[in-house]
Write a protein that holds these residues in place. Structure first.
Motif, PDB file in Angstrom:
ATOM      1  N   ALA A   1       0.851  -1.199   0.000  1.00 55.77           N
ATOM      2  CA  ALA A   1       0.000   0.000   0.000  1.00 55.77           C
ATOM      3  C   ALA A   1       0.884   1.245   0.000  1.00 55.77           C
ATOM      4  CB  ALA A   1      -0.936   0.007   1.198  1.00 55.77           C
ATOM      5  N   MET A   2       1.145   1.776  -1.187  1.00 59.21           N
ATOM      6  CA  MET A   2       2.123   2.853  -1.328  1.00 59.21           C
ATOM      7  C   MET A   2       1.486   4.238  -1.204  1.00 59.21           C
ATOM      8  SD  MET A   2       4.453   1.355  -4.452  1.00 59.21           S
ATOM      9  CE  MET A   2       3.044   0.916  -5.482  1.00 59.21           C
ATOM     10  N   LEU A   3       2.331   5.223  -0.951  1.00 62.05           N
ATOM     11  CA  LEU A   3       1.919   6.626  -0.931  1.00 62.05           C
ATOM     12  C   LEU A   3       1.738   7.081  -2.371  1.00 62.05           C
ATOM     13  CD1 LEU A   3       1.571   9.331   0.719  1.00 62.05           C
ATOM     14  CD2 LEU A   3       3.962   9.769   0.138  1.00 62.05           C
ATOM     15  N   THR A   4       0.508   7.326  -2.769  1.00 63.81           N
ATOM     16  CA  THR A   4       0.219   7.704  -4.148  1.00 63.81           C
ATOM     17  C   THR A   4      -0.847   8.786  -4.187  1.00 63.81           C
ATOM     18  OG1 THR A   4      -1.463   5.968  -4.360  1.00 63.81           O
ATOM     19  CG2 THR A   4       0.787   5.388  -5.006  1.00 63.81           C
ATOM     20  N   ALA A   5      -1.078   9.318  -5.391  1.00 62.35           N
ATOM     21  CA  ALA A   5      -2.078  10.382  -5.553  1.00 62.35           C
ATOM     22  C   ALA A   5      -3.461   9.817  -5.866  1.00 62.35           C
ATOM     23  CB  ALA A   5      -1.635  11.337  -6.660  1.00 62.35           C
ATOM     24  N   GLY A   6      -3.529   8.884  -6.810  1.00 59.87           N
ATOM     25  CA  GLY A   6      -4.829   8.352  -7.221  1.00 59.87           C
ATOM     26  C   GLY A   6      -5.576   7.670  -6.095  1.00 59.87           C
ATOM     27  N   SER A   7      -4.843   7.120  -5.130  1.00 58.26           N
ATOM     28  CA  SER A   7      -5.473   6.463  -3.983  1.00 58.26           C
ATOM     29  C   SER A   7      -5.925   7.462  -2.927  1.00 58.26           C
ATOM     30  CB  SER A   7      -4.497   5.460  -3.360  1.00 58.26           C
ATOM     31  OG  SER A   7      -4.092   4.502  -4.305  1.00 58.26           O
ATOM     32  N   GLY A   8      -5.703   8.740  -3.160  1.00 59.58           N
ATOM     33  CA  GLY A   8      -6.173   9.778  -2.242  1.00 59.58           C
ATOM     34  C   GLY A   8      -5.169  10.183  -1.180  1.00 59.58           C
TER      35      GLY A   8
ATOM     36  N   THR B   1      -2.192  11.790  -1.269  1.00 57.77           N
ATOM     37  CA  THR B   1      -1.670  13.153  -1.336  1.00 57.77           C
ATOM     38  C   THR B   1      -2.759  14.179  -1.071  1.00 57.77           C
ATOM     39  OG1 THR B   1      -1.989  13.169  -3.743  1.00 57.77           O
ATOM     40  CG2 THR B   1       0.174  12.511  -2.922  1.00 57.77           C
ATOM     41  N   GLY B   2      -3.968  13.908  -1.526  1.00 53.39           N
ATOM     42  CA  GLY B   2      -5.070  14.832  -1.285  1.00 53.39           C
ATOM     43  C   GLY B   2      -5.397  14.950   0.189  1.00 53.39           C
ATOM     44  N   HIS B   3      -5.430  13.817   0.897  1.00 52.96           N
ATOM     45  CA  HIS B   3      -5.707  13.851   2.326  1.00 52.96           C
ATOM     46  C   HIS B   3      -4.578  14.531   3.087  1.00 52.96           C
ATOM     47  CE1 HIS B   3      -8.755  10.780   1.346  1.00 52.96           C
ATOM     48  NE2 HIS B   3      -9.337  11.206   2.443  1.00 52.96           N
ATOM     49  N   TYR B   4      -3.350  14.260   2.700  1.00 53.07           N
ATOM     50  CA  TYR B   4      -2.218  14.898   3.356  1.00 53.07           C
ATOM     51  C   TYR B   4      -2.293  16.414   3.175  1.00 53.07           C
ATOM     52  CZ  TYR B   4       2.601  15.930   4.688  1.00 53.07           C
ATOM     53  OH  TYR B   4       3.717  16.439   5.301  1.00 53.07           O
ATOM     54  N   ARG B   5      -2.568  16.833   1.958  1.00 60.31           N
ATOM     55  CA  ARG B   5      -2.652  18.264   1.645  1.00 60.31           C
ATOM     56  C   ARG B   5      -3.805  18.907   2.429  1.00 60.31           C
ATOM     57  NH1 ARG B   5      -3.141  17.397  -3.332  1.00 60.31           N
ATOM     58  NH2 ARG B   5      -0.931  17.295  -3.840  1.00 60.31           N
ATOM     59  N   ALA B   6      -4.935  18.209   2.528  1.00 60.17           N
ATOM     60  CA  ALA B   6      -6.092  18.751   3.242  1.00 60.17           C
ATOM     61  C   ALA B   6      -5.789  18.961   4.723  1.00 60.17           C
ATOM     62  CB  ALA B   6      -7.286  17.820   3.074  1.00 60.17           C
TER      63      ALA B   6
ATOM     64  N   LEU C   1      -9.549  28.904   5.939  1.00 59.33           N
ATOM     65  CA  LEU C   1      -9.353  27.902   4.886  1.00 59.33           C
ATOM     66  C   LEU C   1      -9.624  28.485   3.505  1.00 59.33           C
ATOM     67  CD1 LEU C   1     -10.838  24.532   6.227  1.00 59.33           C
ATOM     68  CD2 LEU C   1      -8.557  24.877   5.260  1.00 59.33           C
ATOM     69  N   ASN C   2     -10.453  29.494   3.433  1.00 62.91           N
ATOM     70  CA  ASN C   2     -10.817  30.086   2.149  1.00 62.91           C
ATOM     71  C   ASN C   2      -9.598  30.578   1.368  1.00 62.91           C
ATOM     72  OD1 ASN C   2     -12.881  31.006   0.245  1.00 62.91           O
ATOM     73  ND2 ASN C   2     -12.256  33.068   0.841  1.00 62.91           N
ATOM     74  N   HIS C   3      -8.519  30.902   2.070  1.00 60.46           N
ATOM     75  CA  HIS C   3      -7.309  31.373   1.395  1.00 60.46           C
ATOM     76  C   HIS C   3      -6.063  30.641   1.899  1.00 60.46           C
ATOM     77  CE1 HIS C   3      -8.022  33.992   4.939  1.00 60.46           C
ATOM     78  NE2 HIS C   3      -6.736  33.726   5.157  1.00 60.46           N
ATOM     79  N   ALA C   4      -6.250  29.466   2.486  1.00 63.07           N
ATOM     80  CA  ALA C   4      -5.122  28.727   3.057  1.00 63.07           C
ATOM     81  C   ALA C   4      -4.143  28.300   1.967  1.00 63.07           C
ATOM     82  CB  ALA C   4      -5.634  27.502   3.813  1.00 63.07           C
ATOM     83  N   ARG C   5      -2.902  28.172   2.342  1.00 61.42           N
ATOM     84  CA  ARG C   5      -1.889  27.714   1.395  1.00 61.42           C
ATOM     85  C   ARG C   5      -0.791  26.980   2.147  1.00 61.42           C
ATOM     86  NH1 ARG C   5       0.443  32.464  -1.799  1.00 61.42           N
ATOM     87  NH2 ARG C   5      -1.768  33.023  -1.929  1.00 61.42           N
ATOM     88  N   ILE C   6      -0.104  26.100   1.435  1.00 55.64           N
ATOM     89  CA  ILE C   6       1.067  25.434   1.994  1.00 55.64           C
ATOM     90  C   ILE C   6       2.211  25.620   1.006  1.00 55.64           C
ATOM     91  CG2 ILE C   6      -0.169  23.757   3.412  1.00 55.64           C
ATOM     92  CD1 ILE C   6       0.126  21.720   1.161  1.00 55.64           C
ATOM     93  N   SER C   7       3.392  25.890   1.533  1.00 57.11           N
ATOM     94  CA  SER C   7       4.538  26.164   0.670  1.00 57.11           C
ATOM     95  C   SER C   7       5.213  24.899   0.181  1.00 57.11           C
ATOM     96  CB  SER C   7       5.554  27.038   1.412  1.00 57.11           C
ATOM     97  OG  SER C   7       6.010  26.376   2.589  1.00 57.11           O
ATOM     98  N   GLU C   8       4.972  23.777   0.865  1.00 52.50           N
ATOM     99  CA  GLU C   8       5.553  22.501   0.478  1.00 52.50           C
ATOM    100  C   GLU C   8       4.519  21.397   0.620  1.00 52.50           C
ATOM    101  OE1 GLU C   8      10.194  22.466   1.591  1.00 52.50           O
ATOM    102  OE2 GLU C   8       8.848  22.635   3.327  1.00 52.50           O
ATOM    103  N   GLY C   9       4.640  20.374  -0.205  1.00 54.83           N
ATOM    104  CA  GLY C   9       3.733  19.249  -0.140  1.00 54.83           C
ATOM    105  C   GLY C   9       4.095  18.240  -1.203  1.00 54.83           C
ATOM    106  N   PRO C  10       3.449  17.065  -1.212  1.00 49.68           N
ATOM    107  CA  PRO C  10       3.711  16.095  -2.272  1.00 49.68           C
ATOM    108  C   PRO C  10       3.314  16.675  -3.624  1.00 49.68           C
ATOM    109  CG  PRO C  10       1.777  15.489  -0.974  1.00 49.68           C
ATOM    110  CD  PRO C  10       2.425  16.621  -0.267  1.00 49.68           C
TER     111      PRO C  10
END
Length: 214
Positions: A115-122, A124-129, A152-161
């Protein structure tokens, strides 16, 4: 697709439990289609790809596009069935940005296995959220729902997957980097970096939303 000179020769949708695609594959082969844009998900995905492969779609030069396909899916079907498949996601393990590489290494060390860290499996999206929620809580200085939503309306992260990301004010959707990759010998090779993509969501008026509920 039409804007780039392509032509749609057929389109079909199925109940999620469909597993027999013989008629559809026959139609694909007769149509002479060069590309199949697949949105079928399991349990129908594997029998569809198997049927398409047996019919000789790939041997005649046909290409498959499946935008949700990630590294976890590469082990779902025989590699010859998806060799050359194109996908488009916000992250692939081949990317060499330091943050994403470090995150992948930490995940793999903590959760070894298939079970790898991937985008299609959600993943990266959950991590980013979660990281965006964290940023919103820090900005608002409270866990009060309204204040966090406003931040949250204008939240941002400078680093992520896959790189940095930011919420588009008023849309509740994220502007983030996207990539096109191609399956090659049981791995995804990034063939194009699209850069930050705006979600371009349309905000429905209250009147329209209410009319759809009637």
């Amino acid at each position: 697709m039409r804007a780039n000179g392509g032509e749609i020769v057929g389109e079909e949708y199925f109940p999620l439990d469909t597993v027999d695609f013989r008629r559809t594959v026959q139609q694909i082969m007769v149509s002479g289609a060069d590309v199949v844009f697949n949105t079928i998900v399991p349990p129908g995905l594997t029998p569809f790809l198997d049927e398409l492969h047996k019919a000789g779609f790939g041997k005649r030069g046909g290409r498959i596009v499946c935008t949700y396909f990630d590294e976890n899916f590469l082990n779902l079907v025989p590699s010859e069935q998806i060799e050359g498949l194109y996908s488009c996601l916000d992250y692939y393990q081949e990317l060499h940005d330091p943050y994403g590489r470090a995150l992948l290494n930490r995940y793999t060390a903590r959760f070894p296995g298939s079970a790898m860290l991937t985008a299609g499996s959600g993943c990266t999206g959950h991590y980013r959220a979660i990281k965006m929620w964290e940023a919103a809580v820090k900005e608002s200085g409270t866990l009060e729902q309204g204040a966090v939503i406003a931040a949250l309306n204008h939240a941002r992260i400078s680093e992520g997957p896959g790189g940095p990301a930011e919420m588009v004010p008023g849309q509740h959707h994220v502007r983030m980097n996207m990539y096109i990759a191609q399956a090659e010998r049981r791995r995804f090779r990034v063939v194009r970096k699209l850069g930050p993509i705006d979600p371009n969501e349309r905000v429905l008026t209250e009147e329209l939303q209410l009319s759809n509920l009637r």
